[in-house]
Design an enzyme around this catalytic site. Structure first.
Site, PDB file in Angstrom:
ATOM      1  CE  LYS A 116      -3.783  -1.990   2.784  1.00 33.31           C
ATOM      2  NZ  LYS A 116      -4.873  -2.465   1.986  1.00 33.31           N
ATOM      3  CD  GLU A 200      -4.641   5.725   4.308  1.00 36.10           C
ATOM      4  OE1 GLU A 200      -5.811   5.561   4.697  1.00 36.10           O
ATOM      5  OE2 GLU A 200      -4.197   5.216   3.269  1.00 36.10           O
ATOM      6  CG  HIS A 235     -11.863  -1.249   9.039  1.00 33.42           C
ATOM      7  ND1 HIS A 235     -12.386   0.014   8.915  1.00 33.42           N
ATOM      8  CD2 HIS A 235     -11.222  -1.270  10.229  1.00 33.42           C
ATOM      9  CE1 HIS A 235     -12.073   0.733   9.972  1.00 33.42           C
ATOM     10  NE2 HIS A 235     -11.366  -0.020  10.798  1.00 33.42           N
ATOM     11  NE  ARG A 291      -8.103  -9.378  -4.340  1.00 35.18           N
ATOM     12  CZ  ARG A 291      -9.172  -8.826  -3.806  1.00 35.18           C
ATOM     13  NH1 ARG A 291     -10.325  -8.914  -4.424  1.00 35.18           N
ATOM     14  NH2 ARG A 291      -9.105  -8.155  -2.680  1.00 35.18           N
TER      15      ARG A 291
END
Ligand code: ADP
Ligand code: ADP
Ligand code: MG
Length: 666
Positions: A116, A200, A235, A291
């Site tokens: 990420k 973040e 999440h 994907r």
């Protein structure tokens, strides 16, 4: 186009891919673990190849074994599905090296998006907006803490290598940062073998909107609109829909444009999803999944395209089937993920046998993707998804109505599922009113969880009818075996010598006893129920459906009986009842100290006693780890450990007997 395809996956996605491959005339080869010999995906394929024992690490994740299966079966291409090896760049390369087509993006694109942090660096470069945060290489805890302070709390710590919501921690204040960082790093290390993290800004009321992109090897890249996946627990997505409601055409254009830019920036090919987090009219890149996505069917329904067919064509070197201008969006689609899990226990995965499973029939408006059949086991080894229910209609309200109807026709007995929870979500007025953000489920938790209420009289009446029918059948069978089938002793209509023609049936609703008096009447019964008397009569069909007259109401319900336990499906709801009958078949009493069972599926992480040890009541015996939590199993009484049934590291199913314990006398 190649002529054969190996599907390196299991469950619903393997079945779904086989469906398209078969329609395109390809020969299909399934792989399976020892636990999946009888699985639906193996039966659907033209051929199956055993690749190892049940644990995924020893079967579905064994790249060499899968490539070997492909070569041995003469297949030309491998579709990895999602999960497992789908985002494994080494596997993609190994396929190519073995002369096999990997149905997916180039290894370089998988690598670029696999971290990420790196993905964010690339997107920053390409001018795609990012959530304010830190994604640097320096992982010094002090540097990270300082970065968090600069971003401003609350912040979100994420595993760079993350996925599936693992290794994520929300941190509310600076004081909590150190401990949260350590926990996130531990989890990341354990799950991905990599403890690097990024930080973040934690958005407090965002939406999750993602864009389906597709690129071919001729250099063309398109989007197939967006999906809103804001309805999440832990999440993780629960209900997804397409298109995203309530966004302007300008916003859609900017979002889909950014997604195509993102894909082009890494030389993408095949199907991919660019995930954005949206708040206050702005969108920010979160990650790209290289994907096919679990929720791809909603996109298929609104565009009328088969994304697996697109994947196979692109992998074979063909151009994209449609140009951007020709891709249209029509109507609205929802997907609900039916999981074996317990919403009441923080969505802990559940296991067990699907003793009874009824999924709604597919039609023009409804699609059901599943990898299981009635009788199958949902085990600790794999993802606990049972099915995906996908509903489509011309507009959102109509599609949502169809989803609710489909969920109401779904029946599962044998393990705990989120079915009632999904029904409550799909029926929630705030969801219908397009209140969409990732805090929806926690915020509305109270109105989404099933309420504890005594069973309605109609449900008791249905269970009574089922029980009376069983008694009648049993009496008839006994009469057939006897010498005198006309003997009054075998009559089950309540006839008794010198006694009144009535009978008691007592149910248990949790700890509460609910007695029902049954009076025999011509052609039926009169039931004395908690709410009053009710005339009841009914007939069972072979499917367990009960067509019944209850007072002046006629209903069709399903009553499933297992031992002394009844599950009644009525009006789209599920009710569980037990017969208060110590002689009921299968009704086991758990005596104190006899058995010590696993409260949930998990892994034994510590054994604190040895066989033969004398222990006091309350002494910790072993530790079971499940879903990031540790559970201590304690002695129920003073006594002796007769035997330990598992070793450290063993996986156990819910309800498995962990050890044999003998309570001390007196
Ligand atoms: P999505 O955004 O499509 O839900 P996720 O990253 O959450 O994607 O994972 C996709 C699916 O694959 C999920 O159902 C998840 O449970 C499953 N999955 C994720 N990782 C693995 C894995 N290593 N092995 C098997 N299944 C996995
Ligand atoms: P995963 O790889 O587990 O899918 P993601 O980065 O896609 O991880 O995040 C998963 C979910 O976590 C998102 O769908 C969103 O609900 C939430 N999330 C991620 N980043 C943020 C953020 N910065 N602020 C608030 N919520 C976030
Ligand atoms: Mg994600």
């Amino acid at each position: 186009m190649f002529t054969s395809l190996l599907i390196a996956n299991r469950g619903e996605i393997a079945c779904r891919i086989i469906g398209t491959a078969r329609r395109m005339g390809l020969r299909t080869v399934a792989v399976y673990s020892e636990a999946d010999r009888a699985a639906r995906h193996v039966a659907l394929a033209d051929e199956g190849r055993l690749v190892g024992p049940a644990p995924a690490a020893e079967s579905y994740l064994r790249a060499e074994a899968i490539i070997e299966a492909a070569l041995a079966s003469g297949t030309e291409a491998i579709h990895p599905g999602y999960g497992f090896l789908s985002e494994n760049a080494d596997f993609a390369e190994a396929c190519a090296a073995a002369g096999l087509v990997f149905v997916g993006p180039p290894a370089s694109a998988i690598r670029a998006m696999g971290s990420k942090s790196e993905a964010k660096a690339i997107m920053e470069e390409a001018g795609v907006p990012l959530v304010p945060g830190y994604h640097g290489a320096d992982q010094d805890p002090e540097v990270l803490a300082r970065a968090a302070g600069e971003i401003g709390f609350p912040v979100l710590i994420k595993a760079s290598a993350g996925g599936g919501g693992k290794g994520m921690r929300v941190v509310e204040t600076a004081g909590d940062f150190e401990a949260a960082l350590a926990a996130a790093q531990r989890e990341a290390k354990a799950s991905f073998g990599d403890d690097r993290v990024l930080i973040e800004k934690y958005l407090t009321r965002p939406r999750h909107i993602e864009v389906q992109v597709f690129a071919d090897s001729q250099g063309d890249c398109v989007h197939l609109f967006e999906r809103d996946c804001s309805l999440q627990r832990r999440h993780q997505k629960v209900i997804e829909e397409a298109p995203a409601p309530g966004i302007s055409e300008d916003f859609r254009e900017a979002l889909t444009g950014a997604a195509v830019t993102a894909a082009e920036a890494i030389g993408y090919r095949g199907a991919g999803t660019v995930e954005f987090i949206v708040e206050g009219g702005a969108f920010y890149f979160m990650e790209m999944n290289t994907r096919l996505q679990v929720e791809h069917p909603v996109t298929e329904r609104i565009t009328g395209q088969d994304l697996v067919e697109w994947q196979l064509r692109v992998a074979a070197g063909e151009p994209l089937p449609l140009r951007q201008e020709a891709i249209r969006c029509r109507g609205h689609a929802f997907e609900a993920r039916l999981y074996a899990e317990d919403p009441q226990r923080d969505f802990l995965p559940a296991t067990g046998r699907l003793a009874h499973l009824r999924l709604p029939e597919g039609d023009d408006h409804l699609r059901v993707d599943t990898g299981v059949a009635e009788g199958d086991e949902v085990s600790v080894h794999y993802d606990p998804m049972i099915a995906k229910v996908i509903a489509w209609d011309e507009d959102r309200a109509a599609a949502l109505r169809r989803l609710r109807g489909a969920l109401a026709r779904t029946q599962v007995v044998g393990l705990t599922t989120n079915l009632a929870f999904l029904g409550a979500l799909a029926g929630h007025p705030a969801f219908a009113a397009e209140e969409l953000d990732t805090g929806f489920i926690p915020r509305h938790r109270d109105s989404l969880m099933p309420v504890e209420a005594p069973p309605p009289d109609a449900v008791l009446a249905l269970a009574c009818l089922a029980e009376l029918e069983r008694r009648r059948a049993a009496a008839e069978a006994a009469a057939r075996r006897s010498a005198d089938p006309y003997s009054p002793w075998f009559r089950s209509d309540g006839w008794r010598l010198n006694v009144e023609t009535h009978n008691e049936i007592t149910f248990l609703d949790g700890a509460a006893r609910i007695p029902v008096t049954v009076h025999y009447r011509a052609g039926g019964f009169l039931l004395d129920l908690p709410g009053g008397s009710m005339a009841a009569r009914g007939a069972l069909d072979g499917e367990g459906r009960l067509r019944a007259d209850l007072g002046d109401r006629q209903v069709t319900a399903t009553v499933v009986r297992r031992g002394g336990a009844f599950t009644v499906f009525l009006d789209g709801r599920t009710y569980a009842l037990a017969l208060d009958d110590p002689w009921a078949p299968g009704a086991e009493e758990e005596s104190l100290g006899g058995r010590l069972t696993a409260p949930m599926p998990g892994k034994i992480t510590r054994l604190l006693v040895e066989a033969g040890a004398e222990v006091e009541r309350g002494a910790p015996l072993l530790i079971l780890e499940a879903m990031k939590m540790e559970h201590t199993i304690a002695a129920p009484a003073d006594g002796r450990i007769e035997a330990l049934h598992y070793a450290v590291g063993d996986l156990v199913e819910e309800g498995a007997e962990l050890l044999a314990f003998e309570a001390a006398e007196g």
